[in-house]
Design an enzyme around this catalytic site. Structure first.
Site, PDB file in Angstrom:
ATOM      1  N   CYS A 185      -4.160   0.727  -2.464  1.00 40.82           N
ATOM      2  CA  CYS A 185      -4.002  -0.514  -1.696  1.00 40.82           C
ATOM      3  C   CYS A 185      -2.958  -1.420  -2.339  1.00 40.82           C
ATOM      4  O   CYS A 185      -2.705  -1.362  -3.550  1.00 40.82           O
ATOM      5  CB  CYS A 185      -5.319  -1.277  -1.646  1.00 40.82           C
ATOM      6  SG  CYS A 185      -6.630  -0.466  -0.731  1.00 40.82           S
TER       7      CYS A 185
ATOM      8  N   GLU B 212      -3.106  -4.537  -3.045  1.00 39.97           N
ATOM      9  CA  GLU B 212      -3.635  -5.456  -4.061  1.00 39.97           C
ATOM     10  C   GLU B 212      -3.677  -4.773  -5.434  1.00 39.97           C
ATOM     11  O   GLU B 212      -3.328  -5.363  -6.450  1.00 39.97           O
ATOM     12  CB  GLU B 212      -5.049  -5.909  -3.687  1.00 39.97           C
ATOM     13  CG  GLU B 212      -5.126  -6.729  -2.412  1.00 39.97           C
ATOM     14  CD  GLU B 212      -5.314  -5.896  -1.160  1.00 39.97           C
ATOM     15  OE1 GLU B 212      -4.836  -4.737  -1.115  1.00 39.97           O
ATOM     16  OE2 GLU B 212      -5.949  -6.404  -0.223  1.00 39.97           O
TER      17      GLU B 212
ATOM     18  N   CYS C  82     -10.558  -3.227  -4.345  1.00 33.88           N
ATOM     19  CA  CYS C  82      -9.546  -4.192  -4.800  1.00 33.88           C
ATOM     20  C   CYS C  82     -10.195  -5.476  -5.304  1.00 33.88           C
ATOM     21  O   CYS C  82      -9.718  -6.080  -6.272  1.00 33.88           O
ATOM     22  CB  CYS C  82      -8.562  -4.485  -3.683  1.00 33.88           C
ATOM     23  SG  CYS C  82      -7.481  -3.074  -3.352  1.00 33.88           S
TER      24      CYS C  82
ATOM     25  N   ASN D 120       0.839  -1.198   0.000  1.00 36.49           N
ATOM     26  CA  ASN D 120       0.000   0.000   0.000  1.00 36.49           C
ATOM     27  C   ASN D 120       0.875   1.249   0.000  1.00 36.49           C
ATOM     28  O   ASN D 120       1.964   1.280   0.586  1.00 36.49           O
ATOM     29  CB  ASN D 120      -1.020   0.000   1.147  1.00 36.49           C
ATOM     30  CG  ASN D 120      -0.417  -0.181   2.518  1.00 36.49           C
ATOM     31  OD1 ASN D 120       0.608  -0.820   2.693  1.00 36.49           O
ATOM     32  ND2 ASN D 120      -1.071   0.391   3.517  1.00 36.49           N
ATOM     33  N   ILE D 121       0.389   2.259  -0.711  1.00 36.83           N
ATOM     34  CA  ILE D 121       1.124   3.519  -0.870  1.00 36.83           C
ATOM     35  C   ILE D 121       0.156   4.645  -0.510  1.00 36.83           C
ATOM     36  O   ILE D 121      -0.795   4.916  -1.257  1.00 36.83           O
ATOM     37  CB  ILE D 121       1.637   3.677  -2.318  1.00 36.83           C
ATOM     38  CG1 ILE D 121       2.511   2.477  -2.712  1.00 36.83           C
ATOM     39  CG2 ILE D 121       2.408   4.997  -2.456  1.00 36.83           C
ATOM     40  CD1 ILE D 121       2.912   2.447  -4.190  1.00 36.83           C
ATOM     41  N   GLU D 122       0.403   5.246   0.660  1.00 35.22           N
ATOM     42  CA  GLU D 122      -0.499   6.306   1.124  1.00 35.22           C
ATOM     43  C   GLU D 122      -0.028   7.670   0.618  1.00 35.22           C
ATOM     44  O   GLU D 122       1.045   7.807   0.036  1.00 35.22           O
ATOM     45  CB  GLU D 122      -0.585   6.261   2.655  1.00 35.22           C
ATOM     46  CG  GLU D 122      -1.178   4.931   3.125  1.00 35.22           C
ATOM     47  CD  GLU D 122      -1.437   4.853   4.615  1.00 35.22           C
ATOM     48  OE1 GLU D 122      -0.897   5.682   5.368  1.00 35.22           O
ATOM     49  OE2 GLU D 122      -2.195   3.938   5.012  1.00 35.22           O
TER      50      GLU D 122
ATOM     51  N   CYS E 130     -10.205  -4.887   0.222  1.00 30.28           N
ATOM     52  CA  CYS E 130     -11.369  -4.000   0.262  1.00 30.28           C
ATOM     53  C   CYS E 130     -12.200  -4.190  -1.017  1.00 30.28           C
ATOM     54  O   CYS E 130     -11.761  -4.840  -1.978  1.00 30.28           O
ATOM     55  CB  CYS E 130     -10.926  -2.544   0.414  1.00 30.28           C
ATOM     56  SG  CYS E 130     -10.301  -1.811  -1.124  1.00 30.28           S
TER      57      CYS E 130
HETATM   58  N1  THU Z   1      -5.256  -1.388   2.548  1.00 27.91           N
HETATM   59  C1  THU Z   1      -4.693  -2.211   1.619  1.00 27.91           C
HETATM   60  O1  THU Z   1      -3.583  -1.975   1.155  1.00 27.91           O
HETATM   61  N2  THU Z   1      -5.395  -3.301   1.247  1.00 27.91           N
HETATM   62  C2  THU Z   1      -6.623  -3.631   1.736  1.00 27.91           C
HETATM   63  O2  THU Z   1      -7.203  -4.590   1.273  1.00 27.91           O
HETATM   64  C3  THU Z   1      -7.229  -2.853   2.809  1.00 27.91           C
HETATM   65  C4  THU Z   1      -6.573  -1.580   3.120  1.00 27.91           C
HETATM   66  C5  THU Z   1      -4.494  -0.226   2.992  1.00 27.91           C
HETATM   67  C6  THU Z   1      -5.034   1.106   2.533  1.00 27.91           C
HETATM   68  C7  THU Z   1      -4.492   2.020   3.604  1.00 27.91           C
HETATM   69  O3  THU Z   1      -3.177   2.404   3.260  1.00 27.91           O
HETATM   70  C8  THU Z   1      -4.432   1.157   4.846  1.00 27.91           C
HETATM   71  O4  THU Z   1      -4.470  -0.178   4.398  1.00 27.91           O
HETATM   72  C9  THU Z   1      -5.560   1.392   5.832  1.00 27.91           C
HETATM   73  O5  THU Z   1      -6.788   1.352   5.216  1.00 27.91           O
END
Ligand code: THU
Length: 138
Positions: free
Chosen positions: A61, A63, A97, A50-52, A94
């Site tokens: 996310c 995925e 994804c 994941n890259i915020e 989620c």
């Molecule tokens: N996140 C994912 O990378 N994959 C998921 O299936 C659920 C959520 C990440 C997004 C965000 O950076 C962090 O988790 C919290 O939601």
């Protein structure tokens, strides 16, 4: 990131390992919820984390990053996916994804969810996203 596929039979364990390795590269300074994912496609394993973003809604996310890596490498069919999170209970992808996976895989897609202490849940895309909207409706 892209790596050569492991020999068949060990593929799911290798996919889970790739997802855990990708998780270490997560950029999650806001939520601190680090996720790694790996997809097997076209004889290779593609991984993502994941890259915020400071503009929170731009977060991607793990995925979708893994799917994007696979598609950018030329793949159009995803054969399996593994997701690694940092919680004891393995966490599912989620909805966004799941829909992204449904673009490149059918309901039989094996989904392996891996928790922090190695606890694993094996499921399928069809179980997580029944009656997906796909191009067949267009
Ligand atoms: N996140 C994912 O990378 N994959 C998921 O299936 C659920 C959520 C990440 C997004 C965000 O950076 C962090 O988790 C919290 O939601």
């Amino acid at each position: 990131m892209t790596a050569r596929a492991p020999r068949r039979g060990s593929a799911d364990a290798a996919l889970a390992r790739a997802a855990r390795a990708a998780r270490k590269r997560a950029y999650a300074p806001y939520s601190r919820f680090r996720v790694g994912a790996a997809v097997r496609a076209g004889g290779a394993v593609h991984s993502g984390c994941n890259i915020e973003n400071a503009s929170y809604g731009l977060t991607v996310c793990a995925e979708r990053v893994a799917v994007a890596a696979a598609v950018a490498a030329g793949a159009r069919r995803i054969e399996a996916v593994a997701v690694a999170s940092g919680t004891d209970e393995p966490t599912p992808p989620c909805g966004m994804c799941l829909q992204t996976l449904a673009e490149f895989a059918g309901p039989e897609l094996p989904v392996r969810l891996v928790g922090a202490r190695g606890g694993t849940l094996d499921t399928t895309l069809g179980e997580l996203l029944p009656r997906a909207f796909t191009k067949r409706f267009l």
